[in-house]
Design an enzyme around this catalytic site. Structure first.
Site, PDB file in Angstrom:
ATOM      1  N   ASP A  83      -3.863  11.001  22.320  1.00 43.25           N
ATOM      2  CA  ASP A  83      -2.638  10.779  21.551  1.00 43.25           C
ATOM      3  C   ASP A  83      -2.753  11.330  20.142  1.00 43.25           C
ATOM      4  OD1 ASP A  83      -1.502   9.556  23.697  1.00 43.25           O
ATOM      5  OD2 ASP A  83      -1.643   7.515  22.928  1.00 43.25           O
TER       6      ASP A  83
ATOM      7  N   PHE B 212      -8.734   2.302  11.040  1.00 43.51           N
ATOM      8  CA  PHE B 212      -9.127   0.958  11.463  1.00 43.51           C
ATOM      9  C   PHE B 212      -8.325   0.531  12.692  1.00 43.51           C
ATOM     10  CE2 PHE B 212      -8.291  -3.615  11.296  1.00 43.51           C
ATOM     11  CZ  PHE B 212      -9.575  -4.136  11.274  1.00 43.51           C
ATOM     12  N   SER B 213      -7.018   0.798  12.670  1.00 43.40           N
ATOM     13  CA  SER B 213      -6.159   0.433  13.794  1.00 43.40           C
ATOM     14  C   SER B 213      -6.514   1.213  15.047  1.00 43.40           C
ATOM     15  CB  SER B 213      -4.689   0.676  13.428  1.00 43.40           C
ATOM     16  OG  SER B 213      -4.311  -0.104  12.313  1.00 43.40           O
TER      17      SER B 213
ATOM     18  N   ASP C  20       0.820  -1.207   0.000  1.00 44.47           N
ATOM     19  CA  ASP C  20       0.000   0.000   0.000  1.00 44.47           C
ATOM     20  C   ASP C  20       0.859   1.264   0.000  1.00 44.47           C
ATOM     21  OD1 ASP C  20      -2.364  -1.349  -0.109  1.00 44.47           O
ATOM     22  OD2 ASP C  20      -2.754  -1.285   2.040  1.00 44.47           O
TER      23      ASP C  20
ATOM     24  N   TYR D 102      -5.097   3.448   8.956  1.00 48.21           N
ATOM     25  CA  TYR D 102      -4.808   3.975  10.287  1.00 48.21           C
ATOM     26  C   TYR D 102      -6.085   4.064  11.129  1.00 48.21           C
ATOM     27  CZ  TYR D 102      -2.082   6.881  13.573  1.00 48.21           C
ATOM     28  OH  TYR D 102      -1.415   7.379  14.667  1.00 48.21           O
TER      29      TYR D 102
ATOM     30  N   ASN E 227      -5.820   8.344   2.071  1.00 44.24           N
ATOM     31  CA  ASN E 227      -6.252   7.584   3.244  1.00 44.24           C
ATOM     32  C   ASN E 227      -6.696   8.479   4.393  1.00 44.24           C
ATOM     33  OD1 ASN E 227      -6.017   5.028   2.240  1.00 44.24           O
ATOM     34  ND2 ASN E 227      -4.036   4.591   3.167  1.00 44.24           N
ATOM     35  N   GLU E 228      -5.759   9.284   4.926  1.00 46.34           N
ATOM     36  CA  GLU E 228      -6.081  10.036   6.120  1.00 46.34           C
ATOM     37  C   GLU E 228      -5.105  11.180   6.366  1.00 46.34           C
ATOM     38  OE1 GLU E 228      -2.856   7.776   6.786  1.00 46.34           O
ATOM     39  OE2 GLU E 228      -4.690   6.577   6.898  1.00 46.34           O
TER      40      GLU E 228
END
Length: 341
Positions: free
Chosen positions: A180, A195-196, A76, A193, A150-151
């Site tokens: 954080d 999702f994690s 990715d 990210y 993505n983000e």
């Protein structure tokens, strides 16, 4: 006019160099001219020697708008790097996964020859993936402007200190907390990210923006899914002098001082991904994350007319022993009431 396909590879890995060599040879076999970046072609030929067939060099022999497709060999991260290259030129990407999950990739390493054959016969479709526009403001001045597939991830700069942030949707404050960080993601980034960090998985065809807090110290700090027309903002509060950092797609970053404001909106320029087969997104989830589906029987077949059989008649035996403490002549709780004559 000859067809041209740009081959992008993670040339720091031997497996990727081998895949690039094979892809170029197979494209030539179908009469398609392979194109590579000068540095990557040098890495490949330095490892294997010069190719028997010519390979054109991007920006020297051919320009990106004249390329039909970009074939990306890697994970990715390599696909995100390719997206930076082609986004302004509307050229589709087709990923061949050489990494771990490879959620953006269309096929696996073992399917490389078949993928080239699909490209040669134009057996692929193109779908557009939504991207986001990202701006950073400090004391009323715009200091950074970029985009992400993505983000946009806001993270604390110091490991030992939390960030104090306030989130905003459509120019209205939502909530503030110590954390954080916060991930502002697209549906494509919902399996990355976000999702994690515990965010929801959003199907790619759903148009939405995601807000996912990271380890927030607050009662109301849940992942949110909002309209794609919304304007999202996150401000780094001045309660402490903790610094933050903004990462876009894990590739581009900028430092965030106290008082910095990050604004995210939907971008007008999507990224185009080539698909060789119409695999449902649910099947992609199962395959990439190796989800357990054992025991699934599938949907119940539907018929136009439903027939039911006779309702079974169940009779209760009346020759039961009387309850303890009752004479046979006394009515019990299970017997019929006496009738008058």
């Amino acid at each position: 006019m000859s067809r041209r396909v740009l081959v992008l590879a993670h040339t720091g890995r031997e497996e990727s160099l081998k895949a690039a060599w094979e892809a170029c040879a197979q494209l030539h076999a179908f009469g398609i001219i392979p194109v590579m970046q000068k540095s990557e072609l040098g890495d490949m030929e330095g490892f294997f020697g010069a190719m028997d067939q010519p390979v054109e060099i991007l920006d020297d022999h051919i320009q990106l708008p004249d390329v039909e497709l970009v074939m990306v060999l890697g994970g990715d991260g390599t696909i995100l790097r390719a997206a930076e290259l082609v986004r302004e030129f509307d050229v589709p990407l087709l990923g061949v996964n050489l990494g771990h999950v490879g959620f953006l990739a269309e096929s696996e390493r073992a399917d490389l020859a078949q993928t080239v054959e699909w490209i040669a016969s134009r057996e692929y479709t193109v779908e557009e993936r939504m991207t986001i526009d990202v701006q950073v403001w400090v004391r009323g001045q715009k200091i950074w402007h970029t985009w992400a597939l993505n983000e946009a991830a806001i993270e604390k700069g110091d490991r030992e200190r939390m960030l104090e942030l306030v989130t905003e949707v459509d120019e209205r404050p939502l909530t503030s907390f110590g954390c954080d960080g916060v991930v502002l993601a697209t549906p494509t980034g919902s399996t990355a990210y976000a999702f994690s960090a515990g965010g929801p998985v959003v199907w790619p065809e759903v148009e939405a923006l995601l807000i996912v807090p990271i380890s927030a110290h607050a009662l109301f700090a849940k992942p949110l899914v909002v309209s794609p027309r919304s304007r999202l903002a996150v401000e780094v509060l001045n309660r402490t002098d903790a610094l933050g950092v903004l990462w876009c797609d894990g590739r581009r970053s900028v430092d965030l001082p106290p008082g910095a404001r990050i604004e995210v909106t939907r971008s007008a320029n999507p990224v185009r991904l080539a698909r060789t087969h119409q695999t449902p997104f649910s099947a992609r989830l199962v395959r990439k994350f190796q989800l357990p589906i054992h025991g699934w029987r599938g949907p119940v077949p539907q018929s136009e007319e439903i027939h039911t059989g006779p309702v079974p008649l169940v009779r209760t035996p009346r020759t039961m022993a009387p309850p303890s403490g009752l004479r046979p002549s006394e009515p019990g709780p299970e017997s019929d009431p006496p009738t008058e004559e």
